[in-house]
Motif scaffolding. Structure first.
Motif, mmCIF file in Angstrom:
data_model
loop_
_atom_site.group_PDB
_atom_site.id
_atom_site.type_symbol
_atom_site.label_atom_id
_atom_site.label_comp_id
_atom_site.label_asym_id
_atom_site.label_seq_id
_atom_site.Cartn_x
_atom_site.Cartn_y
_atom_site.Cartn_z
ATOM 1 N N ARG A 13 56.442 -18.606 30.736
ATOM 2 C CA ARG A 13 57.309 -18.478 29.558
ATOM 3 C C ARG A 13 58.787 -18.320 29.936
ATOM 4 O O ARG A 13 59.565 -17.730 29.193
ATOM 5 N N ASP A 145 62.727 -11.313 27.812
ATOM 6 C CA ASP A 145 62.335 -12.464 26.992
ATOM 7 C C ASP A 145 60.991 -13.019 27.452
ATOM 8 O O ASP A 145 60.171 -13.445 26.634
ATOM 9 N N SER A 148 58.224 -10.632 26.159
ATOM 10 C CA SER A 148 57.999 -10.748 24.720
ATOM 11 C C SER A 148 57.305 -12.058 24.374
ATOM 12 O O SER A 148 56.442 -12.104 23.484
ATOM 13 N N SER A 149 57.625 -13.124 25.086
ATOM 14 C CA SER A 149 56.995 -14.412 24.817
ATOM 15 C C SER A 149 55.544 -14.431 25.289
ATOM 16 O O SER A 149 54.663 -14.971 24.606
ATOM 17 N N GLU A 152 52.930 -13.102 22.920
ATOM 18 C CA GLU A 152 52.631 -13.896 21.727
ATOM 19 C C GLU A 152 51.762 -15.111 22.012
ATOM 20 O O GLU A 152 51.383 -15.833 21.086
ATOM 21 N N ASN A 237 57.944 -26.522 20.741
ATOM 22 C CA ASN A 237 59.409 -26.563 20.706
ATOM 23 C C ASN A 237 59.989 -27.533 21.719
ATOM 24 O O ASN A 237 61.160 -27.900 21.645
ATOM 25 N N ARG A 244 69.281 -22.606 22.534
ATOM 26 C CA ARG A 244 69.404 -21.233 23.023
ATOM 27 C C ARG A 244 68.885 -20.230 21.990
ATOM 28 O O ARG A 244 69.133 -19.027 22.119
ATOM 29 N N ARG A 246 66.197 -18.742 21.428
ATOM 30 C CA ARG A 246 65.343 -17.634 21.853
ATOM 31 C C ARG A 246 66.005 -16.713 22.880
ATOM 32 O O ARG A 246 65.424 -15.704 23.270
ATOM 33 N N SER A 249 66.119 -12.816 22.375
ATOM 34 C CA SER A 249 65.288 -12.458 21.213
ATOM 35 C C SER A 249 64.350 -11.296 21.499
ATOM 36 O O SER A 249 63.705 -10.777 20.593
ATOM 37 N N TRP A 250 64.257 -10.874 22.757
ATOM 38 C CA TRP A 250 63.406 -9.736 23.110
ATOM 39 C C TRP A 250 63.762 -8.492 22.308
ATOM 40 O O TRP A 250 62.899 -7.641 22.037
ATOM 41 N N ARG A 253 61.604 -8.554 19.393
ATOM 42 C CA ARG A 253 60.201 -8.919 19.618
ATOM 43 C C ARG A 253 59.427 -7.876 20.435
ATOM 44 O O ARG A 253 58.201 -7.868 20.423
#
Length: 348
Positions: A13, A145, A148-149, A152, A237, A244, A246, A249-250, A253
């Motif tokens: 990720r 990041d 967090s990814s 998911e 995606n 950019r 994401r 975005s942590w 998330r």
């Protein structure tokens, strides 16, 4: 012109699929979807014996092309053709594996092949045994990041402590590779810089790969149709523009305790790679103890696996290194083949 293999590595990720597509958009590079045969074939090499025997090569090629666990079918090359080329080809483990990747590049009329699998960052020593002329591109992304990814993803069944450990291991492996490998073998770039200015970063990467930059690399949407299997919906995606959206975005998330654990455990590594800390409060001792136990168990598992491999290296059943590219043959002391044209030289 170079015909060295290229491996895209990093933490899962971290944007490695996007980078795979950028490279696959180059007119001389074909980077495969993730397969599942290279690692098990290497660690199970004693089972197949000395691959200088054509029948043993056939047996291995039949397993690679026929077993459903290998994802060979996603390369979209004919199994029978692959098996025959292996039987007719050089007698080494790397050659049997590399023939599949070379045939994938041939599908697109390209001179070089690449492979993308994030976990390879911890297996570079193995890959260099198979492909001694390989080049490695390590894509680094903010660990928060990545964590967090990972949480998911439908295929990620482990907890946040494992996700944090995974990023730390990738960074530590990269630090070791940077110190130990030649400059023309190992290259690092950051996800954030690649998405902010793709053209500049890809020009630098092409210089490392000894390739001319091609503008198609900046907009790799078309390559996604060939190089990203449709069932991988978590890569949807990649069918759009480089973005950019994401980055960072942590903060929305991750739970507050996860941010605290990330920054406490990964802080030095984050700062060393140019990422600022948020100043989150210190995590609880309970959370940090759980993380430490997770890291210790993972270290012990890797150590046991490495020990088994070192023992196996003392009793190799046959040659390991591939003998497919010009540099692989040169390293093995094999005279260079004469070619009639530059195009043929690229496919040697």
């Amino acid at each position: 012109m170079s015909d060295r293999p290229v491996f895209v590595v990093g933490c899962p990720r971290s944007g490695t699929t996007m980078l795979q597509l950028m490279l696959h958009s180059h007119p001389r590079l074909a980077v495969t979807p993730e397969t599942r045969f290279l690692v098990p074939v290497y660690y199970g090499r004693r089972e197949y014996g000395d691959l200088r025997d054509p029948q043993r090569r056939r047996t291995l090629a039949e397993w690679i092309s026929g077993d459903r666990t290998t994802k060979f079918r996603e390369l979209k090359i004919e199994a029978a053709d692959y098996i025959q080329q292996v039987v007719d080809g050089p007698g080494s483990l790397g050659s049997v594996i590399g023939t599949a990747f070379r045939m994938y590049a041939d599908r697109f009329g390209k001179a070089r092949w690449g492979d993308k699998r994030p976990s390879y960052v911890k297996q570079v020593d193995m890959l260099l045994r198979l492909f001694p002329d390989a080049q490695f591109v390590h894509l680094i992304r903010d660990g928060r990041d990545c964590v967090s990814s990972l949480k998911e993803m439908p295929w990620y069944t482990l907890n946040s402590y494992h996700a944090i450990s995974t990023w730390a291991e990738a960074i530590d492996a990269g630090n070791k590779l940077r110190r130990s490998l030649p400059e023309d073998t190992y290259y690092e770039l950051r996800y954030e810089e690649l998405t902010d200015d793709p053209e500049t970063e890809l020009k630098k990467l092409c210089h490392f790969l000894e390739e001319d930059f091609d503008p198609a690399m900046v907009s790799p949407r078309e390559a996604a149709t060939d190089a990203v299997p449709l069932h991988k919906v978590w890569h949807s995606n990649t069918h759009g523009d480089v973005t950019r959206a994401r980055v960072g975005s942590w903060a929305n998330r991750l739970e507050s305790w996860e941010i605290s654990v990330c920054e406490a455990a990964l802080g030095e590594r984050l700062r060393a790679n140019g990422y600022e800390l948020s100043g989150a409060p210190a995590p609880s001792k309970v959370h940090m103890a759980k993380l430490q136990r997770t890291m210790q168990k993972r270290r012990a598992s890797r150590k046991r696996k490495n020990m088994r491999d070192r023992l196996n290296r003392l009793r190799e059943p046959g040659p390991v290194a591939a003998l497919l590219t010009s540099e692989q043959r040169a390293l093995a002391g094999i005279p260079q083949q004469r070619v009639e044209s530059p195009e043929l030289a690229g496919h040697a």
